[in-house]
Design an enzyme around this catalytic site. Sequence first.
Site: not given
Length: 558
Positions: A223, A277
């Site tokens: 993330d 990401e």
Amino acid sequence: MAIDTQAVPAPGAPTRDRTAWWRDAVIYQVYLRSFADANGDGVGDLAGVRSGLPYLASLGVDALWFNPWYASPMADAGYDVADYRSIDPVFGTLAEAEALIDEAHALGLRIIVDVVPNHCSDQHSWFRAALDAGPGSPERELFWFRPGRGAHGELPPNDWKSEFGGPAWTRVTEPDGMPGQWYLHLFAAEQPDLNWNNPRVRAEHEDILRFWFDRGADGVRIDSATMPAKDPLLPDFDRAEPSGPHPFVDRDEVHEIYRAWRAVAESYPEPRALIGEVWLADAERFAAYLRPDEMHAAFNFDYLNCPWDAPRLRAVIDATLEAHAPVDAPATWVLSNHDVTRHVTRYGREDSAMGRSPWQHGAPTDLELGTRRARAALLLNLALPGSCYLYQGEELGLWEVSAIPDEQRQDPFFHRSGGADVGRDGCRVPLPWSDTAPPFGFSPQSATVQPWLPQPAEWAAHTVEALTGVPDSMLEFYRTALRLRREETALHGGSLSWHSGPDGEVLDFRRGTLRCVVNLSKQRVRLPEYASVILASVPLPQRTDTLPADAAVWLRTR
Ligand code: GLC
């Protein structure tokens, strides 16, 4: 900013295994809160996913990526992690997660879990301890605590803004009851940023990786992967050198983290995959995350953000392949996820660019057109070299839901902007499985609570039950396309060769004997010579020599 993407890997660094599964996998994103609710509390759970595994296996995907399932106060739908090694009770138990991983493996599905290195929850034991321990303590060193500016420390330490709006700093009340230091949170106030200069933070996260890899996770989705490294001087953003490094995005030091993680991933007999990401405009800086001793893959947000426009898509596809080649990393193709407007909706709008377009909320949308383009886009994505990510519900043709009452909206984007930004709840609405009225089988019939977000009545025509076995339905189209992609060896590995030029309104390329033609013009176009039609996004007459607008076809060439 340039970075040497051809840098020679460190001695002992892994060499690429070209046959690795993640290079051309189709990965299905399970948004757990909204997949299936087995216990009737209106929120999806692990038991719901376990009962849905046969459905996912029959869809024909290779792997499942789960958004965070850890213990969390859910200030940001689980991206505020209170304990990285336990499952939130709303989702189930660790034993259920372990069983799910085993059952998925037995069905040939790999598992990717989400890890969140940039921040944790303000309820994480480390942050609670840091608050209690007070200024100057080693506990505070795990985060970014600083005194405020102004005569009484009443102003934030710098001018950084939260991604969700408002200042990136919150002032704490010290153990003596007085207003005291401030802490940094690049997202919500409930998500304090960790200090990655501290060796404890590094060791802890490597241990968390091992915890999940030991339980069989085949990879992790990382993330906000560009953000963990900060300029330790915490300079004002406004005063930063425009050409110098950003104070918290994509700093060179961040790569050390992923090199260490790669070593952890490679320490398993079957190496685990790291998928980042990485939102970055600069293709070279992006590719630097994919060097052979860092991540295996990263999401292609340029592609996701590209409008339905042939020359622009062509340019993004070429730029993507060009950027990945020097680091020998697979490209990824993705159109929807839990953060962006569903692509059936985007493709039905005048401005089909931008994954997250809150200002377009309520813009005129032609869902029929968007659906037609989404079908064509599936054939395009699956024919491009690399791996492909699907977001749950796209196989049912689901669209962005705009009719969510304010009091039911949960996204911090909505709340921190005072409602100016509707946020991301519209793409997170629970899946419709069966029946003709909400909750559409998402929750059991015995449930007395409604799903956590309201489902539109029109989804009666989009349930798994309604679409199953209907020859041209979105679901059966996805199943067929995914099955054919597995069977077509030309689609595994290798590159593509273009037949169309960079400025045309048609995308036309070949992979082995498969030719993919996508018509983005407003009229029918002539098809090239072919031996047979493998699959088309619209019903085509026998031996047709033209393709309608907003349609795609896979042809077998002679
Ligand atoms: C990522 C996630 C998003 C989350 C944010 C903060 O962008 O995809 O959902 O809000 O990070 O963790």
